[in-house]
Design an enzyme around this catalytic site. Structure first.
Site, PDB file in Angstrom:
ATOM      1  N   CYS A   1       0.808  -1.216   0.000  1.00 42.38           N
ATOM      2  CA  CYS A   1       0.000   0.000   0.000  1.00 42.38           C
ATOM      3  C   CYS A   1       0.836   1.258   0.000  1.00 42.38           C
ATOM      4  O   CYS A   1       0.301   2.362  -0.043  1.00 42.38           O
ATOM      5  CB  CYS A   1      -0.920   0.014   1.229  1.00 42.38           C
ATOM      6  SG  CYS A   1      -0.005   0.082   2.780  1.00 42.38           S
ATOM      7  N   GLY A   2       2.157   1.124   0.085  1.00 43.52           N
ATOM      8  CA  GLY A   2       3.011   2.295   0.105  1.00 43.52           C
ATOM      9  C   GLY A   2       3.195   2.866   1.497  1.00 43.52           C
ATOM     10  O   GLY A   2       3.849   3.885   1.655  1.00 43.52           O
TER      11      GLY A   2
END
Length: 272
Positions: A109-110
């Site tokens: 998801c970063g």
């Protein structure tokens, strides 16, 4: 070295008309924490008590276990800020290296990943038995706090964090434009003086967020008293950490949100 306050010229509007003059305002500068020649974090803060800040931040972030984990510390002014340059002893350096490898790992998801979020929601420490106090002692402690806020008296723009013991009163106080920074500075001061925080309480002039509870848990104090309100997550964290959380402390009283057994008072009357 940058001064903690500056004089700012301003115009003043009142119903009686427009005037002008100078006001003392707090300085705010970039403070870079570097360990073993690598920058770890940069915060905006008040440029005073910076050795305390460096040690306290390192403690509450779990980089060191005690002030002895830092081999050397240097305050280095830069063109646009100040570097707090630290060299860690081998055990602390290894811990930091492992932490950096974990943060640098890939995530879908970063963000830092579910494990990092879960870790962020855990109290850094579970505090010990701590102290027992009376409501009158808490009120007296908070009343003693205001006159000691020298920087805020000049600027009306900074937060304070203080350490208080029942038998000795307020032993130390630190101020900063950032409430987290003020608490980190206090933690560093206590660590440098080898004061056992479990023997007293942390007094705050700011709202109580979850980070403030986590940092207090790392410092080891069993009681927080603040003039402002806590967040819901801060209450849950204080409950888990074993901290007695007193907030909204005013001239006529305060409210106890967690672990009320440390405040020796008559049985409460429940109100809506």
């Amino acid at each position: 070295m940058t001064e903690p306050t500056v004089s700012a010229h301003r115009q003043i509007w009142r119903e009686s008309g427009l005037t002008e003059g100078d006001r003392t305002v707090p300085e705010e500068t970039a403070l870079a924490m570097s360990y073993n020649a690598g920058t770890h974090a940069v915060m905006m803060g008040t440029p005073q008590d910076l050795e305390d800040f460096a040690i306290g931040f390192s403690l509450t972030e779990g980089i060191i276990d005690s002030a002895d984990g830092i081999d050397s510390l240097e305050v280095v002014p830069q063109d646009e800020g100040i570097e707090l340059r630290m060299w860690l002893k081998p055990e602390s350096a290894a811990r930091l290296g492992e932490r950096r490898r974990h943060i640098a790992g890939p995530t879908g998801c970063g963000l830092c990943g579910i494990d990092s979020i879960s870790e962020a929601m855990k109290p850094v420490a579970i505090v010990g038995k701590g102290i027992t106090v009376t409501p009158a002692q808490i009120m007296a402690a908070m009343q003693a706090l205001h006159p000691l806020q020298k920087l805020n008296t000049l600027t009306r723009a900074v937060h304070a964090a203080a350490f208080w013991e029942p038998d000795r009163g307020i032993l130390d106080i630190r101020e900063d434009v950032g409430r987290h920074n003020a608490l980190d500075k206090l933690g560093g001061a206590l660590a440098r003086k080898k004061i056992d925080a479990n023997r007293g309480a942390v007094l705050l002039t700011s709202r109580v967020s979850v980070e403030m509870v986590q940092k207090t848990a790392s410092i080891g104090a069993s009681l927080i008293v603040s003039v402002s309100a806590p967040t819901a997550l801060a209450i849950r964290m204080a409950e888990r950490a074993g901290i007695t959380l007193c907030a909204i402390a005013r001239s006529d009283g305060f409210e106890i949100f967690t672990h009320p057994h440390r405040v020796a008072a008559n049985e409460a009357i429940h109100v809506a």
